[in-house]
Design a protein around this motif. Structure first.
Motif, mmCIF file in Angstrom:
data_model
loop_
_atom_site.group_PDB
_atom_site.id
_atom_site.type_symbol
_atom_site.label_atom_id
_atom_site.label_comp_id
_atom_site.label_asym_id
_atom_site.label_seq_id
_atom_site.Cartn_x
_atom_site.Cartn_y
_atom_site.Cartn_z
ATOM 1 N N HIS A 272 0.833 -1.200 0.000
ATOM 2 C CA HIS A 272 0.000 0.000 0.000
ATOM 3 C C HIS A 272 0.872 1.257 0.000
ATOM 4 O O HIS A 272 0.626 2.197 -0.776
ATOM 5 C CB HIS A 272 -0.928 -0.006 1.221
ATOM 6 C CG HIS A 272 -1.747 1.234 1.355
ATOM 7 N ND1 HIS A 272 -2.788 1.537 0.514
ATOM 8 C CD2 HIS A 272 -1.664 2.267 2.254
ATOM 9 C CE1 HIS A 272 -3.325 2.691 0.868
ATOM 10 N NE2 HIS A 272 -2.664 3.158 1.918
ATOM 11 N N PHE A 273 1.893 1.292 0.859
ATOM 12 C CA PHE A 273 2.811 2.431 0.871
ATOM 13 C C PHE A 273 3.540 2.572 -0.471
ATOM 14 O O PHE A 273 3.702 3.680 -0.984
ATOM 15 C CB PHE A 273 3.836 2.273 1.999
ATOM 16 C CG PHE A 273 3.293 2.557 3.356
ATOM 17 C CD1 PHE A 273 2.963 3.840 3.746
ATOM 18 C CD2 PHE A 273 3.113 1.530 4.270
ATOM 19 C CE1 PHE A 273 2.456 4.096 5.007
ATOM 20 C CE2 PHE A 273 2.615 1.780 5.531
ATOM 21 C CZ PHE A 273 2.281 3.072 5.909
ATOM 22 N N GLY A 288 13.701 -0.585 -0.143
ATOM 23 C CA GLY A 288 12.951 0.527 0.412
ATOM 24 C C GLY A 288 13.756 1.799 0.558
ATOM 25 O O GLY A 288 13.198 2.860 0.864
ATOM 26 N N THR A 289 15.046 1.728 0.359
ATOM 27 C CA THR A 289 15.894 2.928 0.487
ATOM 28 C C THR A 289 16.066 3.652 -0.842
ATOM 29 O O THR A 289 16.624 4.755 -0.868
ATOM 30 C CB THR A 289 17.277 2.519 1.021
ATOM 31 O OG1 THR A 289 17.879 1.586 0.108
ATOM 32 C CG2 THR A 289 17.153 1.867 2.386
ATOM 33 N N ARG A 296 12.373 7.885 4.312
ATOM 34 C CA ARG A 296 12.130 8.760 5.474
ATOM 35 C C ARG A 296 10.947 8.300 6.308
ATOM 36 O O ARG A 296 10.770 8.773 7.440
ATOM 37 C CB ARG A 296 11.880 10.191 4.986
ATOM 38 C CG ARG A 296 13.115 10.874 4.405
ATOM 39 C CD ARG A 296 12.865 12.347 4.215
ATOM 40 N NE ARG A 296 11.769 12.607 3.300
ATOM 41 C CZ ARG A 296 11.900 12.802 1.987
ATOM 42 N NH1 ARG A 296 13.112 12.763 1.448
ATOM 43 N NH2 ARG A 296 10.860 13.030 1.225
ATOM 44 N N SER A 297 10.109 7.383 5.777
ATOM 45 C CA SER A 297 8.923 6.932 6.501
ATOM 46 C C SER A 297 9.319 5.880 7.534
ATOM 47 O O SER A 297 9.730 4.764 7.184
ATOM 48 C CB SER A 297 7.895 6.366 5.514
ATOM 49 O OG SER A 297 6.789 5.830 6.206
ATOM 50 N N THR A 298 9.167 6.243 8.811
ATOM 51 C CA THR A 298 9.506 5.298 9.884
ATOM 52 C C THR A 298 8.545 4.117 9.899
ATOM 53 O O THR A 298 8.951 2.965 10.122
ATOM 54 C CB THR A 298 9.475 6.012 11.238
ATOM 55 O OG1 THR A 298 10.325 7.150 11.196
ATOM 56 C CG2 THR A 298 9.926 5.082 12.358
ATOM 57 N N GLN A 301 9.415 1.679 7.130
ATOM 58 C CA GLN A 301 10.635 0.949 7.432
ATOM 59 C C GLN A 301 10.392 -0.126 8.489
ATOM 60 O O GLN A 301 10.949 -1.229 8.400
ATOM 61 C CB GLN A 301 11.726 1.921 7.900
ATOM 62 C CG GLN A 301 12.237 2.850 6.805
ATOM 63 C CD GLN A 301 12.896 2.089 5.667
ATOM 64 O OE1 GLN A 301 13.509 1.044 5.855
ATOM 65 N NE2 GLN A 301 12.762 2.624 4.456
ATOM 66 N N ASN A 302 9.538 0.176 9.471
ATOM 67 C CA ASN A 302 9.213 -0.842 10.485
ATOM 68 C C ASN A 302 8.447 -2.013 9.867
ATOM 69 O O ASN A 302 8.710 -3.184 10.178
ATOM 70 C CB ASN A 302 8.405 -0.207 11.615
ATOM 71 C CG ASN A 302 9.221 0.765 12.433
ATOM 72 O OD1 ASN A 302 10.451 0.642 12.523
ATOM 73 N ND2 ASN A 302 8.568 1.746 13.040
ATOM 74 N N VAL A 303 7.475 -1.669 9.009
ATOM 75 C CA VAL A 303 6.703 -2.728 8.345
ATOM 76 C C VAL A 303 7.614 -3.566 7.450
ATOM 77 O O VAL A 303 7.538 -4.811 7.445
ATOM 78 C CB VAL A 303 5.549 -2.110 7.528
ATOM 79 C CG1 VAL A 303 4.882 -3.177 6.645
ATOM 80 C CG2 VAL A 303 4.520 -1.489 8.461
ATOM 81 N N HIS A 304 8.481 -2.897 6.724
ATOM 82 C CA HIS A 304 9.397 -3.609 5.839
ATOM 83 C C HIS A 304 10.343 -4.521 6.623
ATOM 84 O O HIS A 304 10.589 -5.677 6.232
ATOM 85 C CB HIS A 304 10.202 -2.598 5.019
ATOM 86 C CG HIS A 304 11.190 -3.218 4.089
ATOM 87 N ND1 HIS A 304 10.836 -3.864 2.923
ATOM 88 C CD2 HIS A 304 12.549 -3.305 4.180
ATOM 89 C CE1 HIS A 304 11.926 -4.324 2.316
ATOM 90 N NE2 HIS A 304 12.980 -3.995 3.060
ATOM 91 N N LYS A 305 10.860 -4.010 7.731
ATOM 92 C CA LYS A 305 11.776 -4.801 8.557
ATOM 93 C C LYS A 305 11.069 -6.014 9.148
ATOM 94 O O LYS A 305 11.619 -7.129 9.140
ATOM 95 C CB LYS A 305 12.358 -3.927 9.663
ATOM 96 C CG LYS A 305 13.347 -4.647 10.567
ATOM 97 C CD LYS A 305 13.882 -3.712 11.632
ATOM 98 C CE LYS A 305 14.846 -4.433 12.549
ATOM 99 N NZ LYS A 305 15.370 -3.517 13.617
#
Length: 339
Positions: A272-273, A288-289, A296-298, A301-305
């Motif tokens: 979705h992001f 994602g980078t 920059r979206s925290t 990045q948390n969802v991806h991790k």
């Protein structure tokens, strides 16, 4: 007629009439030969007509068989389509029911399935867990007795379940996953895996259980003295097979019930992001980078991790299950006897 002949005989004209009749018959035969081209040609023409008729009949039969084949193929395809549509409608009705929401949106059903699975395995293994020990001498004495033949249905279930499970593992791990990952856009690949993952691990856990149960049944049939004996009396090689099949079934059940659902939910959030940022049509890996907004979206990045962690655990569980399957494959290969 007799009177006419008498008059002709009297007049001396009977021979002349007979000559005229013979001449007329010969002229008629010559005309038939000239028209038809000889005596043998009508026979050849008849044979040709028969051959043409046979060829025409064969062509008609071939066309009729082709039409029949097409009709059967179309009918079978339409019947299969109607069957799938019926199953799809039932699945849609089930997905809109309250029971389905309870089963898919709460963790209690997963716990219940896990408890039933463990209870079933313990029930199968209970005689050997609580059985009495046998000495090696008694086992050797029992070996001398004629071994009963296993049931064909049990053997069919054993070999069939293992073959289907092993084939699905090899295809999903080394063929389907890699081929789709390196050839499809990332979001398309994720949608395909979303459909295949639950079915793959469900199939693996079910067939692992079938293989485990039928393996125990076959060993009990081949070695009746082990039915009520503890596992300490079993051959260590057989114990290794029990452990490997059990680990394989447990791992795939854990992935199916506890890892695949959250991983798919995180994948939906992640996609979705990325769809907002028009990312996801690239082929291959994406960290994602590469996109500044996503970097920059925290939350992203948390969802991806988190997604990467669960995905890594799932991949490791799949590889361990595949290793356990290879262990049992080696066992089966070592027991093969060529007649």
């Amino acid at each position: 007629m007799c009177l006419l002949k008498m008059e002709l005989r009297a007049a001396g004209l009977e021979g002349l009439v007979e000559d005229r009749q013979q001449l007329f018959a010969s002229e008629r035969c010559e005309a038939i030969k000239a028209t038809s081209g000889g005596v043998e040609e009508p026979t050849a023409m008849l044979e040709k007509v028969k051959n043409d008729q046979t060829a025409t009949d064969s062509a008609k039969c071939g066309s009729q068989e082709e039409v029949l084949y097409r009709d059967v193929l179309v009918g079978a395809t339409e019947s299969t389509k109607r069957a799938f549509e019926g199953v799809r409608s039932l699945a849609l009705q089930l997905s809109q029911s309250t029971y389905y929401r309870i089963l898919t949106r709460t963790t209690q059903p997963s716990h219940a399935i896990s408890m039933l699975f463990v209870s079933f395995i313990l029930l199968v293994l209970w005689p050997n867990i609580m059985g009495h020990s046998k000495t090696v001498a008694s086992l050797e004495d029992a070996v001398g007795t004629p071994k009963p033949q296993p049931s064909v249905l049990v053997a069919l279930a054993y070999f069939g379940s293992f073959a289907i499970h092993f084939g699905a593992q090899m295809w999903m791990t080394f063929v389907s996953g890699l081929a789709l990952y390196f050839n499809l856009p990332r979001h398309t690949f994720g949608r395909v895996q979303e459909i295949l993952f639950p079915k793959y691990f469900t199939l693996g856990s079910v067939f692992s259980v079938i293989t485990l149960i039928t393996f125990i049944k076959l060993q009990h049939t081949a070695h009746p003295e082990l039915i009520n004996a503890t596992f300490r009396s079993w051959d260590p090689v057989l114990l290794l097979q029990l452990v490997s099949l059990t680990i394989c079934a447990v791992l795939e059940l854990i992935v199916c019930l506890y890892l695949a659902p959250p991983m798919l939910r995180l994948m939906h959030q992640k996609y979705h992001f990325e769809a907002i940022e028009t990312v996801g049509q690239e082929v291959g890996r994406f960290s994602g980078t590469e996109n500044p907004t996503l970097r920059r979206s925290t939350h992203y990045q948390n969802v991806h991790k988190r997604f990467r962690q669960i995905h890594m655990i799932t991949a490791m569980a799949n590889m361990v299950a595949l290793l356990c399957t290879f262990v049992h494959l080696h066992f089966m290969a070592s027991r093969v006897q060529l007649l």
